[in-house]
Enzyme design. Sequence first.
Site, PDB file in Angstrom:
ATOM      1  N   GLN A 297      -0.815  -3.503   1.069  1.00 57.61           N
ATOM      2  CA  GLN A 297      -1.656  -4.038   2.136  1.00 57.61           C
ATOM      3  C   GLN A 297      -2.891  -4.736   1.589  1.00 57.61           C
ATOM      4  O   GLN A 297      -3.253  -4.582   0.422  1.00 57.61           O
ATOM      5  CB  GLN A 297      -2.071  -2.911   3.091  1.00 57.61           C
ATOM      6  CG  GLN A 297      -2.730  -1.735   2.406  1.00 57.61           C
ATOM      7  CD  GLN A 297      -2.587  -0.442   3.172  1.00 57.61           C
ATOM      8  OE1 GLN A 297      -2.444  -0.432   4.394  1.00 57.61           O
ATOM      9  NE2 GLN A 297      -2.647   0.677   2.475  1.00 57.61           N
TER      10      GLN A 297
ATOM     11  N   GLU B 220      -8.967   7.155   3.055  1.00 54.23           N
ATOM     12  CA  GLU B 220     -10.416   7.001   2.936  1.00 54.23           C
ATOM     13  C   GLU B 220     -11.140   8.317   2.725  1.00 54.23           C
ATOM     14  O   GLU B 220     -12.304   8.345   2.341  1.00 54.23           O
ATOM     15  CB  GLU B 220     -10.977   6.295   4.167  1.00 54.23           C
ATOM     16  CG  GLU B 220     -10.899   7.122   5.423  1.00 54.23           C
ATOM     17  CD  GLU B 220     -11.363   6.351   6.647  1.00 54.23           C
ATOM     18  OE1 GLU B 220     -12.569   6.216   6.818  1.00 54.23           O
ATOM     19  OE2 GLU B 220     -10.501   5.897   7.414  1.00 54.23           O
TER      20      GLU B 220
ATOM     21  N   ASP C 176      -1.371   9.894   0.463  1.00 50.82           N
ATOM     22  CA  ASP C 176      -1.441   8.485   0.836  1.00 50.82           C
ATOM     23  C   ASP C 176      -0.572   7.677  -0.119  1.00 50.82           C
ATOM     24  O   ASP C 176      -0.552   7.938  -1.324  1.00 50.82           O
ATOM     25  CB  ASP C 176      -2.888   7.986   0.785  1.00 50.82           C
ATOM     26  CG  ASP C 176      -3.076   6.700   1.576  1.00 50.82           C
ATOM     27  OD1 ASP C 176      -3.705   6.744   2.642  1.00 50.82           O
ATOM     28  OD2 ASP C 176      -2.580   5.643   1.123  1.00 50.82           O
TER      29      ASP C 176
ATOM     30  N   ALA D 121       4.452   9.823   2.410  1.00 55.08           N
ATOM     31  CA  ALA D 121       4.296  11.122   3.069  1.00 55.08           C
ATOM     32  C   ALA D 121       5.652  11.749   3.396  1.00 55.08           C
ATOM     33  O   ALA D 121       5.829  12.969   3.273  1.00 55.08           O
ATOM     34  CB  ALA D 121       3.469  10.965   4.339  1.00 55.08           C
TER      35      ALA D 121
ATOM     36  N   ASP E 220      -2.610  10.675   9.960  1.00 52.27           N
ATOM     37  CA  ASP E 220      -3.750   9.748   9.912  1.00 52.27           C
ATOM     38  C   ASP E 220      -3.250   8.448   9.291  1.00 52.27           C
ATOM     39  O   ASP E 220      -3.702   8.013   8.237  1.00 52.27           O
ATOM     40  CB  ASP E 220      -4.891  10.344   9.087  1.00 52.27           C
ATOM     41  CG  ASP E 220      -6.162   9.510   9.176  1.00 52.27           C
ATOM     42  OD1 ASP E 220      -6.247   8.649  10.073  1.00 52.27           O
ATOM     43  OD2 ASP E 220      -7.061   9.718   8.335  1.00 52.27           O
TER      44      ASP E 220
END
Length: 334
Positions: free
Chosen positions: A61, A116, A136, A168, A185
């Site tokens: 990304q 994050e 992540d 995940a 999340d």
Amino acid sequence: MGEAPEVLYVNGSSKVVPETQQNHVNNVVGSDTWYEEVIDDDLKWSFKLNSVLHKAISEYQDIALLDTKRFGKALVLDGKMQSAEADEFIYHECLIHPPLLCHPNPKTVFIMGGGEGSAAREALKHKSIDKVVMCDIDKEVVDFCRKYLVANKEAFANKKLDLVINCAKAELEKRKEKYDVIVGDLADPLEDGPCYQLYTKDFYEKVVKPKLTKNGIFVTQAGPAGIFSHKEVFTSIHNTVKQVFKYVVAYSTHVPSFADSWGWVMASDKPILIDAVEMDKRIEARIDGKLLYLDGVWFHSSTIMNKAVSKSLQNETHVYTEDNARFIPGHGIL
């Protein structure tokens, strides 16, 4: 008349920068530079910038850290605002504390995504927690946030945090242990994004649910939940979770930097709602420090939807599968 202000254009998740470079954030910043995100074909949301602090392109990304005048530092992935310094506590308190407070005695948490570090930060406030796994897929996002997001430095350094770089789904499948709370999340389901498959019935049924303990609770962010946006993915995620778990609770609140109400879905095979008084008692007894947004009365109010959204939740028939998914407007890059 003076010169027209520069505009930093971001179109959904694939960024459109005026006649410069595709899928990159323009870092030529002047006093009147704006970050502009397309919410839908006929709706844009703009932030005036102080500067672009950093940008990168990972395997998965586009990553940008913006210094906005209104909301402070803001993390943007694939052209979608993920969190902003001024109000990220709203999103992360709503994501993490309801399932941990509703659980009788949470010891272990598995966070899918959360690169994050803010979700882990909130989970680690609970005195009962022995271990928080944060998984992540994007190492570059995690490294980026560890370096630039000062508020989460203590969470990243906490000995109770098990930081894993992996998909995940693959990580949950290979682990033998079960968890008291599993948290989604994840980035929004984008058509070309890295994680829409983690919103499917098959994933919830075959991967998430088997990894929950007897009283285990699952919670996921569920996208925009506003009067005009809730049918994009919120109602579908809610209905999909209902196919897998016996008790399901949807809740929402307004997040200013998202320019909309946001939704979450919490689920278990055991009854999960506790009354407002009990929730406040647990906040006082279990959490180190003070919460800025969530208390018992507010949480219960957040589960009551307006007439239109409530009707949509009741009438939704769509179930997420990999072959029949719904997406937030815009698309990511791989």
